[in-house]
Every structure is written in structure tokens, then in C-alpha cells.
Design an enzyme around this catalytic site. Structure first.
Site, PDB file in Angstrom:
ATOM      1  CB  SER A 188      -0.922   0.023   1.223  1.00  0.00           C
ATOM      2  OG  SER A 188      -2.006  -0.865   1.060  1.00  0.00           O
ATOM      3  CE  LYS A 198      -4.379   2.345  -0.550  1.00  0.00           C
ATOM      4  NZ  LYS A 198      -3.811   0.988  -0.471  1.00  0.00           N
ATOM      5  CB  SER A 219      -4.420   2.003   3.876  1.00  0.00           C
ATOM      6  OG  SER A 219      -3.700   1.352   2.865  1.00  0.00           O
TER       7      SER A 219
END
Length: 689
Positions: free
Chosen positions: A344, A347, A518
Site C-alpha cells: 500500500s 498509494k 489506506s
């Protein structure tokens, strides 16, 4: 008696009728303010009627015009006070015999009956001779039992002259003597003219109590002045005046005191004095502003600070980079150019591309338009996955609500059919190498342009399970609330009238929310908006291409980067740690000389705070505690992969950016993640100058 009654004369009855020849007796009540009744003497002296038992009533009678020494003509009297014949002028004795008149006797003159002890006297008016008679106690004479009785007249002090022709006969009254004694005085009749008669001497004046002198007021129309309009010397006139004086003195004293206080407080010499300003407070801020003037760390110092934490075996294969954004100097590198799985932390790239390409105030719009048939409406998905199905339970701050959209549409008219148009996005709804288990696990939902709460079943649970058909579920919820059957897929007619519209929070806020929790679905929706903005197709491939194009255009090297989605959920994504630190360096530069810095600055505030917010809220305990509150970073977790990339302020007040990626099969929650936290906390305590 208090007042001498006014007696009628023979002339009074000159115009009266048939009883002119009868003798009369005038009964005077003891009280002068009660009426005097006059009736014929013969009637009183006649035998009582047997129709009603007689009651006791003492009566005094006196002949009218009787000469001295004899009784009235035809009036026999018997009793202890005299013989059976006429009593003459005898003045005493009680009579218990029958008393009756003799027929044909001349008209008797008026008499006056006076009480005396337990007897009554009949006093002839002219000769002032009296005959005392006694009536048995048990006998009572009623007026209606007296034959040819003449109505009574009330005593009047003065009687105006009245012509004989205007006199009217008096109405007969049927009253008992004892009733006459207790009844209220009847209405006074017009006074009759009577002959001049001697005026009795006025009664002696009663002794008056000393009265306060009353001031005469010139008021007309009153026989006596009302009490509230009189004023006396002993009334509280002076006391009221004294009260007014006292109150006036108090008011004057209060005004004087207030004036003195105002002069002393706001006037005088103090009013013109200039007091020196107070000394500034000695402020010692615990949090110091980061500046480029703080001592710059050296690569050797940072290497020494990270030597121990980076050697922790639980981290497995570790790659990373540490950079000083103020100078652009790389302070620590370890395989920073080697592509690794970012999870993640990818991102960061999608968020940077959104801030660089989209307006911060842009919003995602969801509309409902008129369908092709009457009563049909079409929901046009606008790419907002944050619409709240239950107000107050959303995990997305500032989200629009489905109820708002429903109310707008219902206000336009009844709805019989609902369709939903998801044509804004193309391609597959699930990314490459995404697993369907991630839907139930809460990591992701199929990416469609219309859904509620990111596809969550429990709207308030960030990591809760998601639905496999978020578009259909959202459209059915809308249809239910507008009172229509279940929704079906359909296309919106071109140019159809808009019946309702809701908008998401601004892009900048969406980016912040995406980074804090997230959220993979929101990240993919933003990546598609970047694709639409840059002219690419709104799909996974189009989103990836758009992110790469925007970052490359802004000077970032993506030569060795390879990723297939915008959220980092795919395990096939590979990027070097150096790319992440380069983007963070551009956002954290101390000056705005770089055009990218101003646009990317919100990226730093979107990073979760160690031990404080987002995905770092429950971390940084134990030996990593020194970094709590000072480290801001984006986390990344996949099976066997953990990453941490962000910024930290060292003890010298210098901002450092970092990126660490670990590939390890050790326990991520108890071993790998805490080891990464220790590395960031070591940078906080570095002071590596």
C-alpha cells in the site's frame, strides 16, 4: 320619642271616600325612620275575626278629637282600669273585653298611640288627653281583617301642595301589624299638601365627638365628599413628602459616588498616564518549526544510527533510502534502486499524481436523470465510492448521502422504475492478481462508479466485509427509498433532465482519507479520475498509465517501476524505494522554489501520525516510542511484505524523508512492523551531524 310625627288633619281626608265618618287610629312605629300606619279606630276596636288565631300585640290608641273626661263615642271598655261603661278620661288599666265601634258615630279625629312600659296610650291630638288601653297578649289584628280600613301613609317631613283633583285613592294592602313592623319602608309616594301645623321643637343636638377638621374641596355634584378626596392634617401627607425627600437624597448620593468612582478610575492623572507594556511572556515551545537552518545530518551519522535497526534479521530482505529534503542529499541507501513490492505504500504515487493533475477542489458528482419512460429514473454513477447509505456511520468525512439524492428525486414526482448506469468505468472490476477472498476480507470491492460506503456491509467498520455487487446494492437501496421495485441496469438517455445530484468531498480531502485509512477502493476510483482527466480510459490499465504519465511529466524517474493498479494490492507491483523518497522529497522541501512542492505539500499532512492516527494509531510502542508523534508515514502490508515510507523530524529539528520495504516471512504484527518502526524512531533520535 325622638321626633314628633306629622299627623294628618281632617282636611287630608276631605277628598277620600266612604270612610269619612269612621273613627281612625294612627299607629306609630317606635322608630322614626319606619312608616306610620293610619286606619279607622272602629276597625281596631271591632271584634277580632275567628278565621285566624289572634296573636299578642300591644296597641296604644287615643281618640281623635275626644273631649276631656270621656272615651270616644261608642267605644266600650272593660277591664281592671274601669267599669263596663265608657272610661271617660281615665288613663290607666288594662282591658281584656271586646272592643268595637258603634255604628253611626261621628268621624273620630286622629289620635297618637304611645308605648309606655307594658301599656299603650291613645292620646287625642287636640286635647292632649290619652286613654290607655291594653290588648291581650295573644291577639293580633291584621289589616285585611279591619273593615273599611284606609291605606297607610308614610310620614313625610314636608308635603308640597297638591290640588284635591290630583289625589288618587291609596291602594289597599293586606298586611299584618307584626309584618309591618319588620318590612322595609315602601316606596315613598308623592307628598300631599297638608295644613300648616305646629312644628315640634327640634331635638336637642347630640353630643358630638371631636372630629378632625376636614378640608373642604370645591367639588360639586356630591352631597358628601368621598373619603379618598379629603385631606386632613393628620393624614400621611407629610410622611409622603419626607419619603420623597429621603429617596431624592439617596439618588443624589449614589450619583455623587458613581461620579467620584468614575473620575478616580477613568479620569484624573491616571487617565493620561501611559503605562509601559507588560514584559513579553517567556514562551518555550516544545515543538519547534522545522527550518533549513537546523544542523544538517551527515551520511555517516545516519548510517551509524541505522546500523543496528537495519541489521535486525526479522526484516528479511530490506531495501530503503533516507534523504535530506533541504539539501537533496541521500543519507542512507540500501538497495534503493532495486524494485520491490511496495504494497500500500504505492498509494504515495497515486496520491502525488492526483495532487499534481487534479484540482484540489474538484468533486465527484452522482446524478439521477429522467428515464426514457414516464416514471423511470436512471442513476448515473459519477465515480464517488464514498456516498453514505446511513448518515452518521460513514468512514469517509464529508461524504454525500443517499437520502439527499432520494429526497431531490421524490420532490420531482413519483418514481415507478429505477435503472443505474455504470458506464463511466470500463474494463474489469477487479484488478490483476486480486483475489476474491479480499472482498469478504474487507480489503476491496469491485470497482464501479456508483456504490455506497466503499461497498462495505457495515458502514462504520473500516476493515469490514464488502459486497460483491456494490452497484446493484446501492441502486436497490435507492429504489426502495423512492418506493419503486428493484433497480435494473440501464443507460441514461443523452441530454436527459437532471432530477437530483450529490457531490463528494473535494479531491484533496479524498486523498487525505485514502492515505489515512489506506482505502483501496477509493484509491482506485481516484486513479480512474486521473485517467479521465488525462484522456485515458477509466480502467485499471488506464489508471496506471495516467499515474505514470503524470509523475514522469513532473520529473520523477519511473524507469524501473512496474505496477498494475493504483492501490498496491497486487503482489506483482514492483517499484524502487528511491522513487518513493524522491516524491516525498519534492513534497517536503523547505522552500517553494520547486513548483511541485506547493501541489504536493498536502501529501505530507495526509500521512498517518505514529501512535496518533490512521494505520499508525496503534503502533510505536516499546523501544519505538521515541518516534511517536514525530514520524508520519504510509504503511504497506501484503503477505510476506511490509513497507513504511514517510518523514520524521530529528532532534535537531531537521526534516528527513525515508522509505523502507521488507520482504520477510516473519510475523508482521509482532516482529516485522515493530522492527520498521524502530528504524524510523532511530532517525528521530539521530542528530547525526
Amino acid at each position: 320619642m325622638p321626633d314628633e310625627p306629622q299627623w294628618p288633619t281632617e282636611d287630608d281626608d276631605a277628598g277620600s271616600a266612604p270612610a269619612a265618618s269612621e273613627s281612625t287610629v294612627q299607629v306609630s312605629r317606635p322608630s322614626v325612620d319606619q312608616p306610620t300606619m293610619r286606619f279607622p279606630l272602629a276597625a281596631i276596636l271591632s271584634a277580632p275575626s275567628t278565621q285566624e288565631p289572634l296573636r299578642s300585640s300591644p296597641v296604644r290608641s287615643a281618640p281623635n278629637g275626644v273631649g276631656s273626661g270621656h272615651s270616644p263615642s261608642g267605644v266600650p271598655t272593660t277591664g281592671s282600669g274601669g267599669s263596663g261603661g265608657p272610661s271617660g278620661g281615665s288613663a290607666g288599666g288594662k282591658s281584656h273585653a271586646t272592643i268595637g265601634p258603634e255604628v253611626g258615630q261621628p268621624r273620630a279625629t286622629p289620635v297618637r298611640i304611645e308605648p309606655k312600659n307594658d301599656q299603650t296610650r291613645v292620646v287625642p291630638r287636640p286635647e292632649q288627653k290619652t286613654t290607655e288601653l291594653s290588648v291581650p297578649n295573644a291577639k293580633t289584628a291584621r289589616v285585611d281583617q279591619l273593615p273599611n280600613s284606609e291605606p297607610s301613609w308614610f310620614d313625610q317631613k314636608t308635603r308640597p301642595e297638591q290640588p284635591p283633583e290630583q289625589r288618587r285613592p291609596r291602594p289597599e294592602q293586606t298586611k299584618r301589624v307584626d309584618q309591618l313592623q319588620h318590612q322595609e319602608p315602601p316606596r315613598q309616594e308623592p307628598p300631599r299638601q297638608e295644613q300648616q301645623r305646629p312644628v315640634p321643637p327640634p331635638p336637642p343636638p347630640a353630643r358630638k365627638e371631636p372630629q378632625p377638621v376636614r378640608q373642604e374641596l370645591p367639588v360639586t355634584g356630591y352631597e358628601e365628599e368621598p373619603e379618598d378626596r379629603l385631606a386632613t392634617d393628620d393624614e400621611p401627607k407629610k410622611s409622603r413628602k419626607s419619603l420623597v425627600v429621603v429617596l431624592s437624597l439617596l439618588v443624589v448620593a449614589a450619583l455623587a459616588g458613581a461620579t467620584l468612582y468614575a473620575v478616580n478610575e477613568f479620569g484624573g492623572t491616571k487617565a493620561i498616564e501611559t503605562r509601559p507594556p507588560a514584559a513579553p511572556a517567556n514562551v518555550q515551545p516544545l515543538v519547534k518549526a522545522v527550518t533549513a537552518g537546523a544542523p544538517a545530518p551527515t551520511p555517516a551519522g545516519v548510517k551509524q544510527a541505522l546500523a543496528g535497526p537495519a541489521a535486525n534479521g526479522v526484516l528479511g530482505t530490506l531495501t530503503g533510502s533516507v534523504v535530506d529534503p533541504a539539501s537533496g542529499t541521500a543519507l542512507w541507501q540500501q538497495g534503493d534502486t532495486t524494485p520491490a513490492t511496495p504494497a500500500s505504500s504505492l498509494k504515495i504515487l497515486t496520491a502525488a499524481a492526483a495532487l499534481l493533475s487534479l484540482e484540489k477542489t474538484d468533486q465527484l458528482s452522482t446524478k439521477v436523470v429522467q428515464g426514457a419512460e414516464p416514471g423511470t429514473v436512471v442513476i448515473v454513477g459519477g465515480g464517488d465510492p464514498t456516498i453514505s447509505g446511513v448518515p452518521g456511520k460513514s468512514v469517509y468525512p464529508g461524504a454525500a448521502t443517499l437520502d439527499d439524492l432520494v429526497n431531490q428525486v421524490k420532490a420531482k414526482g413519483p418514481v415507478t422504475k429505477v435503472q443505474f448506469d455504470l458506464s463511466r468505468y470500463t474494463g474489469e472490476a477487479l484488478g490483476p492478481q486480486w483475489e476474491s477472498a479480499d472482498i469478504g476480507g474487507g480489503s476491496v470491492a469491485p470497482i464501479v462508479p456508483f456504490m455506497l460506503d466503499g461497498g462495505r456491509v457495515d458502514q462504520s467498520n473500516v476493515n469490514g466485509a464488502r459486497t460483491g455487487s456494490p452497484g446493484q446494492a446501492a441502486a436497490d437501496a435507492f429504489a426502495q427509498r423512492v418506493g419503486a421495485p428493484g433497480a435494473t441496469a440501464g443507460a441514461a438517455p443523452a441530454g436527459a433532465p437532471v432530477l437530483g445530484e450529490i457531490k463528494s468531498a473535494p479531491i484533496e480531502q479524498l486523498v487525505d482519507n485514502m492515505m489515512q485509512i489506506s482505502d483501496n477502493v477509493l484509491t482506485e476510483a481516484i486513479a480512474r479520475e486521473i485517467a479521465i482527466k488525462t484522456g485515458n480510459e477509466a480502467s485499471f490499465a488506464g489508471g496506471v498509465k495516467a499515474v505514470r504519465d503524470v509523475l514522469t511529466k513532473n520529473g520523477f524517474d519511473l524507469t524501473t517501476a512496474n505496477f498494475v493498479d493504483g492501490s498496491g494490492l497486487s503482489a506483482s507491483n514492483k517499484i524502487p524505494a528511491k522513487l518513493l523518497t524522491e516524491v516525498l522529497t519534492a513534497a517536503a522541501k523547505p522552500t517553494l522554489d520547486d513548483a511541485r512542492t506547493a501541489k504536493l505539500r498536502p501529501l505530507l499532512t495526509a500521512l498517518p501520525v505514529a501512535g496518533g492516527s490512521g494505520t499508525l494509531a496503534g503502533r510505536y510502542g516499546g523501544i519505538a516510542a521515541p518516534g511517536k508523534g514525530w514520524v508520519r508515514a504510509k504503511t504497506g502490508t501484503l503477505t510476506g511484505v511490509n513497507a513504511l515510507a514517510g518523514m520524521v523530524v530529528d532532534v535537531d529539528g531537521r526534516v528527513l524523508v525515508f522509505s523502507f520495504m521488507s520482504a520477510s516471512n516473519r510475523n508482521p504484527e509482532t516482529e516485522v512492523r515493530p522492527a520498521l518502526d524502530v528504524m524510523a524512531a532511530a532517525l528521530r533520535g539521530c542528530g547525526c551531524s
